[in-house]
Design an enzyme around this catalytic site. Structure first.
Site, PDB file in Angstrom:
ATOM      1  N   SER A  54     -36.662 -42.494  25.694  1.00  0.00           N
ATOM      2  CA  SER A  54     -36.077 -43.678  25.452  1.00  0.00           C
ATOM      3  C   SER A  54     -36.224 -44.654  26.490  1.00  0.00           C
ATOM      4  O   SER A  54     -36.184 -45.690  26.438  1.00  0.00           O
ATOM      5  CB  SER A  54     -34.360 -43.599  24.555  1.00  0.00           C
ATOM      6  OG  SER A  54     -33.638 -43.213  25.911  1.00  0.00           O
ATOM      7  N   ARG A  97     -23.469 -29.077  27.133  1.00  0.00           N
ATOM      8  CA  ARG A  97     -23.802 -30.508  27.343  1.00  0.00           C
ATOM      9  C   ARG A  97     -22.415 -31.333  27.619  1.00  0.00           C
ATOM     10  O   ARG A  97     -22.553 -32.047  28.191  1.00  0.00           O
ATOM     11  CB  ARG A  97     -24.236 -31.070  25.836  1.00  0.00           C
ATOM     12  CG  ARG A  97     -25.980 -30.681  25.635  1.00  0.00           C
ATOM     13  CD  ARG A  97     -26.354 -31.326  24.416  1.00  0.00           C
ATOM     14  NE  ARG A  97     -27.456 -30.742  23.838  1.00  0.00           N
ATOM     15  CZ  ARG A  97     -28.854 -31.413  23.708  1.00  0.00           C
ATOM     16  NH1 ARG A  97     -28.876 -32.357  24.456  1.00  0.00           N
ATOM     17  NH2 ARG A  97     -29.694 -30.721  23.032  1.00  0.00           N
ATOM     18  N   ASN A 100     -21.696 -30.887  31.105  1.00  0.00           N
ATOM     19  CA  ASN A 100     -22.590 -31.602  31.782  1.00  0.00           C
ATOM     20  C   ASN A 100     -22.147 -33.099  32.046  1.00  0.00           C
ATOM     21  O   ASN A 100     -22.205 -33.455  33.019  1.00  0.00           O
ATOM     22  CB  ASN A 100     -24.059 -31.591  31.049  1.00  0.00           C
ATOM     23  CG  ASN A 100     -25.216 -32.327  31.642  1.00  0.00           C
ATOM     24  OD1 ASN A 100     -25.143 -32.221  32.942  1.00  0.00           O
ATOM     25  ND2 ASN A 100     -25.756 -32.754  31.071  1.00  0.00           N
ATOM     26  N   SER A 124     -26.392 -37.521  27.271  1.00  0.00           N
ATOM     27  CA  SER A 124     -25.065 -37.625  26.666  1.00  0.00           C
ATOM     28  C   SER A 124     -24.979 -37.962  25.402  1.00  0.00           C
ATOM     29  O   SER A 124     -24.373 -39.223  24.777  1.00  0.00           O
ATOM     30  CB  SER A 124     -24.300 -38.625  27.664  1.00  0.00           C
ATOM     31  OG  SER A 124     -24.917 -40.010  27.911  1.00  0.00           O
TER      32      SER A 124
HETATM   33  N1  LIG Z   1     -32.755 -29.237  23.974  1.00  0.00           N
HETATM   34  C1  LIG Z   1     -32.825 -30.142  24.650  1.00  0.00           C
HETATM   35  N2  LIG Z   1     -32.372 -31.381  24.114  1.00  0.00           N
HETATM   36  C2  LIG Z   1     -32.702 -32.683  24.877  1.00  0.00           C
HETATM   37  N3  LIG Z   1     -33.325 -32.657  25.898  1.00  0.00           N
HETATM   38  C3  LIG Z   1     -33.838 -31.262  26.350  1.00  0.00           C
HETATM   39  C4  LIG Z   1     -33.505 -30.241  25.870  1.00  0.00           C
HETATM   40  N4  LIG Z   1     -34.273 -29.248  26.533  1.00  0.00           N
HETATM   41  C5  LIG Z   1     -34.744 -29.831  27.534  1.00  0.00           C
HETATM   42  N5  LIG Z   1     -34.439 -31.138  27.494  1.00  0.00           N
HETATM   43  C6  LIG Z   1     -34.686 -31.930  28.829  1.00  0.00           C
HETATM   44  O1  LIG Z   1     -33.369 -32.167  29.354  1.00  0.00           O
HETATM   45  C7  LIG Z   1     -33.352 -33.541  29.493  1.00  0.00           C
HETATM   46  C8  LIG Z   1     -31.825 -33.977  29.190  1.00  0.00           C
HETATM   47  O2  LIG Z   1     -30.692 -33.450  29.832  1.00  0.00           O
HETATM   48  P1  LIG Z   1     -29.459 -34.313  29.801  1.00  0.00           P
HETATM   49  O3  LIG Z   1     -28.795 -33.664  30.939  1.00  0.00           O
HETATM   50  O4  LIG Z   1     -29.518 -35.771  30.246  1.00  0.00           O
HETATM   51  O5  LIG Z   1     -28.866 -33.935  28.511  1.00  0.00           O
HETATM   52  S1  LIG Z   1     -27.482 -33.914  27.884  1.00  0.00           S
HETATM   53  O6  LIG Z   1     -26.854 -35.170  28.338  1.00  0.00           O
HETATM   54  O7  LIG Z   1     -26.752 -32.566  28.525  1.00  0.00           O
HETATM   55  O8  LIG Z   1     -27.383 -33.854  26.449  1.00  0.00           O
HETATM   56  C9  LIG Z   1     -34.201 -34.210  28.805  1.00  0.00           C
HETATM   57  O9  LIG Z   1     -34.703 -35.103  29.629  1.00  0.00           O
HETATM   58  P2  LIG Z   1     -34.979 -36.939  29.310  1.00  0.00           P
HETATM   59  O10 LIG Z   1     -36.320 -36.630  28.596  1.00  0.00           O
HETATM   60  O11 LIG Z   1     -35.179 -37.442  30.675  1.00  0.00           O
HETATM   61  O12 LIG Z   1     -33.936 -37.339  28.448  1.00  0.00           O
HETATM   62  C10 LIG Z   1     -35.308 -33.462  28.239  1.00  0.00           C
HETATM   63  O13 LIG Z   1     -36.430 -33.472  29.179  1.00  0.00           O
HETATM   64  N1  LIG Z   2     -39.738 -50.204  29.267  1.00  0.00           N
HETATM   65  C1  LIG Z   2     -40.698 -49.313  28.931  1.00  0.00           C
HETATM   66  N2  LIG Z   2     -41.968 -49.830  28.482  1.00  0.00           N
HETATM   67  C2  LIG Z   2     -43.170 -48.802  28.433  1.00  0.00           C
HETATM   68  N3  LIG Z   2     -42.844 -47.904  28.645  1.00  0.00           N
HETATM   69  C3  LIG Z   2     -41.981 -47.264  29.059  1.00  0.00           C
HETATM   70  C4  LIG Z   2     -40.805 -48.136  29.457  1.00  0.00           C
HETATM   71  N4  LIG Z   2     -39.656 -47.294  29.742  1.00  0.00           N
HETATM   72  C5  LIG Z   2     -40.304 -46.019  29.727  1.00  0.00           C
HETATM   73  N5  LIG Z   2     -41.486 -46.104  29.344  1.00  0.00           N
HETATM   74  C6  LIG Z   2     -42.652 -44.815  29.411  1.00  0.00           C
HETATM   75  O1  LIG Z   2     -41.493 -43.805  28.487  1.00  0.00           O
HETATM   76  C7  LIG Z   2     -41.673 -42.403  28.663  1.00  0.00           C
HETATM   77  C8  LIG Z   2     -40.243 -41.997  28.762  1.00  0.00           C
HETATM   78  O2  LIG Z   2     -39.437 -42.560  29.627  1.00  0.00           O
HETATM   79  P1  LIG Z   2     -38.090 -41.805  30.424  1.00  0.00           P
HETATM   80  O3  LIG Z   2     -37.580 -42.959  31.615  1.00  0.00           O
HETATM   81  O4  LIG Z   2     -38.789 -40.666  31.217  1.00  0.00           O
HETATM   82  O5  LIG Z   2     -37.284 -41.572  29.355  1.00  0.00           O
HETATM   83  P2  LIG Z   2     -35.937 -40.865  29.301  1.00  0.00           P
HETATM   84  O6  LIG Z   2     -35.388 -40.651  30.657  1.00  0.00           O
HETATM   85  O7  LIG Z   2     -35.243 -41.364  28.602  1.00  0.00           O
HETATM   86  O8  LIG Z   2     -36.379 -39.545  28.842  1.00  0.00           O
HETATM   87  C9  LIG Z   2     -42.259 -42.475  30.044  1.00  0.00           C
HETATM   88  O9  LIG Z   2     -43.610 -42.085  29.929  1.00  0.00           O
HETATM   89  C10 LIG Z   2     -42.318 -43.964  30.647  1.00  0.00           C
HETATM   90  O10 LIG Z   2     -43.193 -44.315  31.252  1.00  0.00           O
END
Ligand SMILES: Nc1ncnc2c1ncn2[C@@H]1O[C@H](COP(=O)(O)OS(=O)(=O)O)[C@@H](OP(=O)(O)O)[C@H]1O
Ligand SMILES: Nc1ncnc2c1ncn2[C@@H]1O[C@H](COP(=O)(O)OP(=O)(O)O)[C@@H](O)[C@H]1O
Length: 219
Positions: A54, A97, A100, A124
């Site tokens: 997101s 989680r 965490n 979260s």
């Molecule tokens: N099962 C599952 N569900 C969601 N996410 C997963 C899972 N497995 C691995 N990942 C990776 O772990 C990142 C999320 O970690 P968080 O510590 O933010 O998660 S949580 O708050 O404990 O739910 C999340 O990173 P972000 O994409 O940056 O959100 C994922 O890359």
């Molecule tokens: N404001 C934005 N506009 C366009 N692309 C974005 C924006 N924010 C994030 N992205 C793209 O979306 C993807 C996920 O972003 P990221 O910051 O890693 O999300 P998260 O931490 O929630 O997993 C990445 O490829 C990033 O470059």
């Protein structure tokens, strides 16, 4: 839970907290107020929640950068990164989680007490755990919801995790076969505007305006 037990030597109050017994809080002369005066800002927690993909990490880093450019001290606690160290023992089960989120909330509280603008970016997914983190810093918790549609997050899929989850190769993936509870009363919601995603720097600007309005950017 803190249970006062008895007054020990020098009338210090002995407590039982969790599994620790006979512990006493030690108060330092230099406190949060002094540190805030030094830094010319108020310590707080900007809690960024939302689905994977997101944009949490992106906006967290943009915010940190924009604050730095204006002379404010911020520090990012990113869920993914903390799972490389402090939280490496935790899985993605509901129980882990929750733990965490609890740990990140406690660490964020320490950063806020240090006078730092702490930016926590983690999925979260549970409302009650986020509320518990809020309760740790009740007057200085700014919950930011990255309200991006699942379809957009899944289309971005920068790590290929949604694809794996859809293929059944990751079980319990948030938004696919694990819950995400959207905030009901958060301070800020970041959404698409006319179907378009704003730039990370304009999202950061939205958060900075809020921090400024609420007086966090002065001591
Ligand atoms: N099962 C599952 N569900 C969601 N996410 C997963 C899972 N497995 C691995 N990942 C990776 O772990 C990142 C999320 O970690 P968080 O510590 O933010 O998660 S949580 O708050 O404990 O739910 C999340 O990173 P972000 O994409 O940056 O959100 C994922 O890359
Ligand atoms: N404001 C934005 N506009 C366009 N692309 C974005 C924006 N924010 C994030 N992205 C793209 O979306 C993807 C996920 O972003 P990221 O910051 O890693 O999300 P998260 O931490 O929630 O997993 C990445 O490829 C990033 O470059």
């Amino acid at each position: 839970m803190c249970k006062e037990v008895y007054a020990g030597v020098n009338n210090s109050v002995m407590s039982t907290v969790g599994k620790s017994t006979n512990i006493v809080w030690y108060e330092c002369k230099i406190g949060k107020h002094e540190r805030q005066q030094l830094l010319k800002q108020k310590g707080c927690v900007v809690w960024i929640t939302g689905l994977s993909g997101s944009g949490k990490s992106t906006v967290a880093c943009a915010l940190s950068r924009e604050l730095y450019a204006r002379g404010y001290l911020a520090y990012v606690l990113d869920g993914d990164n903390l799972r490389h160290g402090l939280n490496r023992d935790l899985s993605f089960s509901a129980e882990d989680r929750s733990e965490n989120i609890r740990r990140v909330g406690e660490v964020a509280k320490l950063f806020a007490d240090a006078g730092v603008i702490c930016i926590a970016s983690l999925i979260s997914p549970y409302r009650s755990e986020r509320d518990a983190c809020r309760a740790l810093v009740p007057d200085s918790f700014i919950e930011v919801f990255m309200d991006m549609p699942l379809e957009l997050c899944e289309a971005r899929d920068p790590k290929g995790l949604y694809k794996l989850a859809r293929a059944g190769k990751i079980k319990g993936f948030t938004g696919i076969d694990d819950p995400y509870e959207a905030p009901l009363n958060c301070e800020l919601v970041i959404q698409l505007k006319n179907g378009e995603c704003s730039s990370p720097s304009s999202m950061a600007e939205q958060i900075i305006m809020y921090l400024d309005e609420k007086g966090f950017l002065k001591a």
